[in-house]
Design a protein around this motif. Structure first.
Motif, PDB file in Angstrom:
ATOM      1  N   SER A 166      -9.875 109.252  29.752  1.00  0.00           N
ATOM      2  CA  SER A 166     -11.153 108.894  29.136  1.00  0.00           C
ATOM      3  C   SER A 166     -11.781 110.107  28.452  1.00  0.00           C
ATOM      4  N   ASP A 167     -11.213 111.281  28.721  1.00  0.00           N
ATOM      5  CA  ASP A 167     -11.644 112.493  28.016  1.00  0.00           C
ATOM      6  C   ASP A 167     -11.449 112.336  26.508  1.00  0.00           C
ATOM      7  N   LEU A 168     -10.412 111.607  26.122  1.00  0.00           N
ATOM      8  CA  LEU A 168     -10.162 111.371  24.701  1.00  0.00           C
ATOM      9  C   LEU A 168     -11.294 110.544  24.085  1.00  0.00           C
ATOM     10  N   TYR A 207     -13.867 111.703  21.092  1.00  0.00           N
ATOM     11  CA  TYR A 207     -13.854 110.919  19.850  1.00  0.00           C
ATOM     12  C   TYR A 207     -15.255 110.458  19.477  1.00  0.00           C
ATOM     13  N   LEU A 208     -15.983 109.943  20.466  1.00  0.00           N
ATOM     14  CA  LEU A 208     -17.332 109.437  20.190  1.00  0.00           C
ATOM     15  C   LEU A 208     -18.265 110.550  19.727  1.00  0.00           C
ATOM     16  N   ALA A 209     -18.149 111.715  20.352  1.00  0.00           N
ATOM     17  CA  ALA A 209     -19.013 112.831  19.974  1.00  0.00           C
ATOM     18  C   ALA A 209     -18.774 113.241  18.524  1.00  0.00           C
ATOM     19  N   ARG A 210     -17.499 113.278  18.126  1.00  0.00           N
ATOM     20  CA  ARG A 210     -17.178 113.660  16.741  1.00  0.00           C
ATOM     21  C   ARG A 210     -17.494 112.530  15.769  1.00  0.00           C
ATOM     22  N   ARG A 211     -17.203 111.293  16.164  1.00  0.00           N
ATOM     23  CA  ARG A 211     -17.395 110.138  15.276  1.00  0.00           C
ATOM     24  C   ARG A 211     -18.854 109.962  14.886  1.00  0.00           C
ATOM     25  N   TYR A 212     -19.762 110.181  15.844  1.00  0.00           N
ATOM     26  CA  TYR A 212     -21.182 109.962  15.578  1.00  0.00           C
ATOM     27  C   TYR A 212     -21.968 111.259  15.408  1.00  0.00           C
ATOM     28  N   THR A 242      -4.347 121.093  28.654  1.00  0.00           N
ATOM     29  CA  THR A 242      -4.928 119.993  29.414  1.00  0.00           C
ATOM     30  C   THR A 242      -3.990 118.795  29.441  1.00  0.00           C
ATOM     31  N   LEU A 243      -3.363 118.501  28.305  1.00  0.00           N
ATOM     32  CA  LEU A 243      -2.416 117.389  28.224  1.00  0.00           C
ATOM     33  C   LEU A 243      -1.257 117.584  29.202  1.00  0.00           C
ATOM     34  N   VAL A 244      -0.645 118.772  29.171  1.00  0.00           N
ATOM     35  CA  VAL A 244       0.505 119.043  30.045  1.00  0.00           C
ATOM     36  C   VAL A 244       0.089 119.007  31.513  1.00  0.00           C
ATOM     37  N   GLN A 245      -1.062 119.586  31.821  1.00  0.00           N
ATOM     38  CA  GLN A 245      -1.529 119.569  33.209  1.00  0.00           C
ATOM     39  C   GLN A 245      -1.813 118.151  33.686  1.00  0.00           C
ATOM     40  N   ASN A 246      -2.413 117.331  32.828  1.00  0.00           N
ATOM     41  CA  ASN A 246      -2.697 115.947  33.214  1.00  0.00           C
ATOM     42  C   ASN A 246      -1.413 115.172  33.505  1.00  0.00           C
ATOM     43  N   VAL A 247      -0.411 115.364  32.662  1.00  0.00           N
ATOM     44  CA  VAL A 247       0.876 114.682  32.886  1.00  0.00           C
ATOM     45  C   VAL A 247       1.505 115.179  34.182  1.00  0.00           C
ATOM     46  N   THR A 248       1.386 116.478  34.447  1.00  0.00           N
ATOM     47  CA  THR A 248       1.943 117.051  35.672  1.00  0.00           C
ATOM     48  C   THR A 248       1.271 116.473  36.909  1.00  0.00           C
ATOM     49  N   VAL A 249      -0.055 116.426  36.897  1.00  0.00           N
ATOM     50  CA  VAL A 249      -0.786 115.884  38.050  1.00  0.00           C
ATOM     51  C   VAL A 249      -0.464 114.405  38.242  1.00  0.00           C
ATOM     52  N   GLY A 250      -0.465 113.641  37.149  1.00  0.00           N
ATOM     53  CA  GLY A 250      -0.158 112.221  37.254  1.00  0.00           C
ATOM     54  C   GLY A 250       1.234 111.970  37.811  1.00  0.00           C
ATOM     55  N   THR A 251       2.209 112.748  37.350  1.00  0.00           N
ATOM     56  CA  THR A 251       3.579 112.613  37.839  1.00  0.00           C
ATOM     57  C   THR A 251       3.676 112.995  39.309  1.00  0.00           C
ATOM     58  N   ALA A 252       2.984 114.077  39.696  1.00  0.00           N
ATOM     59  CA  ALA A 252       2.993 114.513  41.094  1.00  0.00           C
ATOM     60  C   ALA A 252       2.392 113.445  42.006  1.00  0.00           C
ATOM     61  N   LEU A 253       1.325 112.802  41.554  1.00  0.00           N
ATOM     62  CA  LEU A 253       0.722 111.722  42.339  1.00  0.00           C
ATOM     63  C   LEU A 253       1.696 110.552  42.502  1.00  0.00           C
ATOM     64  N   GLY A 254       2.389 110.218  41.419  1.00  0.00           N
ATOM     65  CA  GLY A 254       3.374 109.147  41.494  1.00  0.00           C
ATOM     66  C   GLY A 254       4.526 109.502  42.423  1.00  0.00           C
ATOM     67  N   TYR A 255       4.949 110.749  42.380  1.00  0.00           N
ATOM     68  CA  TYR A 255       6.015 111.241  43.263  1.00  0.00           C
ATOM     69  C   TYR A 255       5.599 111.106  44.722  1.00  0.00           C
ATOM     70  N   ALA A 256       4.384 111.550  45.036  1.00  0.00           N
ATOM     71  CA  ALA A 256       3.907 111.496  46.422  1.00  0.00           C
ATOM     72  C   ALA A 256       3.656 110.062  46.884  1.00  0.00           C
ATOM     73  N   ALA A 257       3.183 109.214  45.964  1.00  0.00           N
ATOM     74  CA  ALA A 257       2.799 107.852  46.346  1.00  0.00           C
ATOM     75  C   ALA A 257       3.990 106.927  46.537  1.00  0.00           C
ATOM     76  N   TRP A 258       4.946 106.984  45.630  1.00  0.00           N
ATOM     77  CA  TRP A 258       5.992 105.965  45.609  1.00  0.00           C
ATOM     78  C   TRP A 258       7.422 106.478  45.789  1.00  0.00           C
ATOM     79  N   LEU A 259       7.670 107.734  45.400  1.00  0.00           N
ATOM     80  CA  LEU A 259       9.060 108.191  45.379  1.00  0.00           C
ATOM     81  C   LEU A 259       9.284 109.521  46.099  1.00  0.00           C
ATOM     82  N   PRO A 260       8.645 109.753  47.236  1.00  0.00           N
ATOM     83  CA  PRO A 260       8.871 111.018  47.940  1.00  0.00           C
ATOM     84  C   PRO A 260      10.326 111.129  48.392  1.00  0.00           C
ATOM     85  N   GLY A 261      10.900 112.289  48.198  1.00  0.00           N
ATOM     86  CA  GLY A 261      12.286 112.482  48.599  1.00  0.00           C
ATOM     87  C   GLY A 261      13.295 112.069  47.548  1.00  0.00           C
ATOM     88  N   THR A 262      12.813 111.506  46.437  1.00  0.00           N
ATOM     89  CA  THR A 262      13.715 111.120  45.349  1.00  0.00           C
ATOM     90  C   THR A 262      14.032 112.344  44.508  1.00  0.00           C
TER      91      THR A 262
END
Length: 200
Positions: free
Chosen positions: A56-58, A62-67, A142-162
């Motif tokens: 939602s940062d995007l 966008y809104l700040a620049r658009r208006y 920020t983009l790379v860090q967000n993808v890293t955190v999101g992937t890490a959360l998915g790893y811990a939540a659904w695929l630990p040990g994979t």
């Protein structure tokens, strides 16, 4: 009031959602942070909430620049929320299995040091009346860090040990490390140019 622009309201909402997100992570840590004691629904909720806050940062940008509503508050608060979200996530990851084996403490220290450094630079520039918003390098970090955190959360939540998910998370951690250091160096060089021009 310019403070109450739609973009700034979204930024403020993102901050409040960060608190809820960290409560979810804290609940997992409170259960021991282990794979055996994990509530998958809890981590799934954290995953969904993280992505809502992060991407939602995007929208607020966008809104700040658009208006034409780019404000001093927005330039400070928007990246601050990003820092709180990402840095807080990495700190919690040190207690959430199996992430400590992929995301070491020294990496978290590097991320925190970079964010403190850039926040200091931005604060000095803004105090001198010089706009110091996010740069290209800061945005890609920020983009790379967000993808890293999101992937890490998915790893811990659904695929630990994979194994493949562990390797993917590790690769993204390395990419996040590189982008963190490179973007930090870019901000330092920008600050040096400002100081040489006697503006800060």
């Amino acid at each position: 009031m310019i403070f109450m622009t739609l973009a700034n309201k979204i930024t403020s909402g993102r901050f409040l959602l960060c608190i809820v997100y960290f409560v979810l992570l804290a609940l997992d840590v409170g259960r021991g942070g282990t794979v055996q004691g994990r509530n998958a629904d809890l981590m799934t909720a954290a995953f969904v909430l993280f992505n809502l806050i992060a991407w939602s940062d995007l929208l607020d940008g966008y809104l700040a620049r658009r208006y034409g509503q780019v404000t001093h508050f927005g330039r400070i608060a928007d990246p601050l929320v990003d820092k709180i979200l990402v840095c807080g996530s990495f700190i919690f990851f040190l207690r959430i299995d199996p992430l400590p084996g992929v995301i070491p403490a020294w990496f978290v220290v590097v991320v925190l040091a970079r964010e403190f450094l850039v926040s200091g630079i931005r604060g000095a520039a803004e105090a001198a009346g010089i706009p110091f918003g996010a740069t290209f390098w800061g945005k890609q970090k920020t983009l790379v860090q967000n993808v890293t955190v999101g992937t890490a959360l998915g790893y811990a939540a659904w695929l630990p040990g994979t194994r493949w998910m562990e390797v993917l998370t590790l690769a993204l951690m390395v990419a996040a490390l590189v982008s963190t250091v490179v973007s930090g160096a870019a901000y330092v060089m920008d600050a040096r140019r400002l100081m040489k021009s006697d503006k800060v």
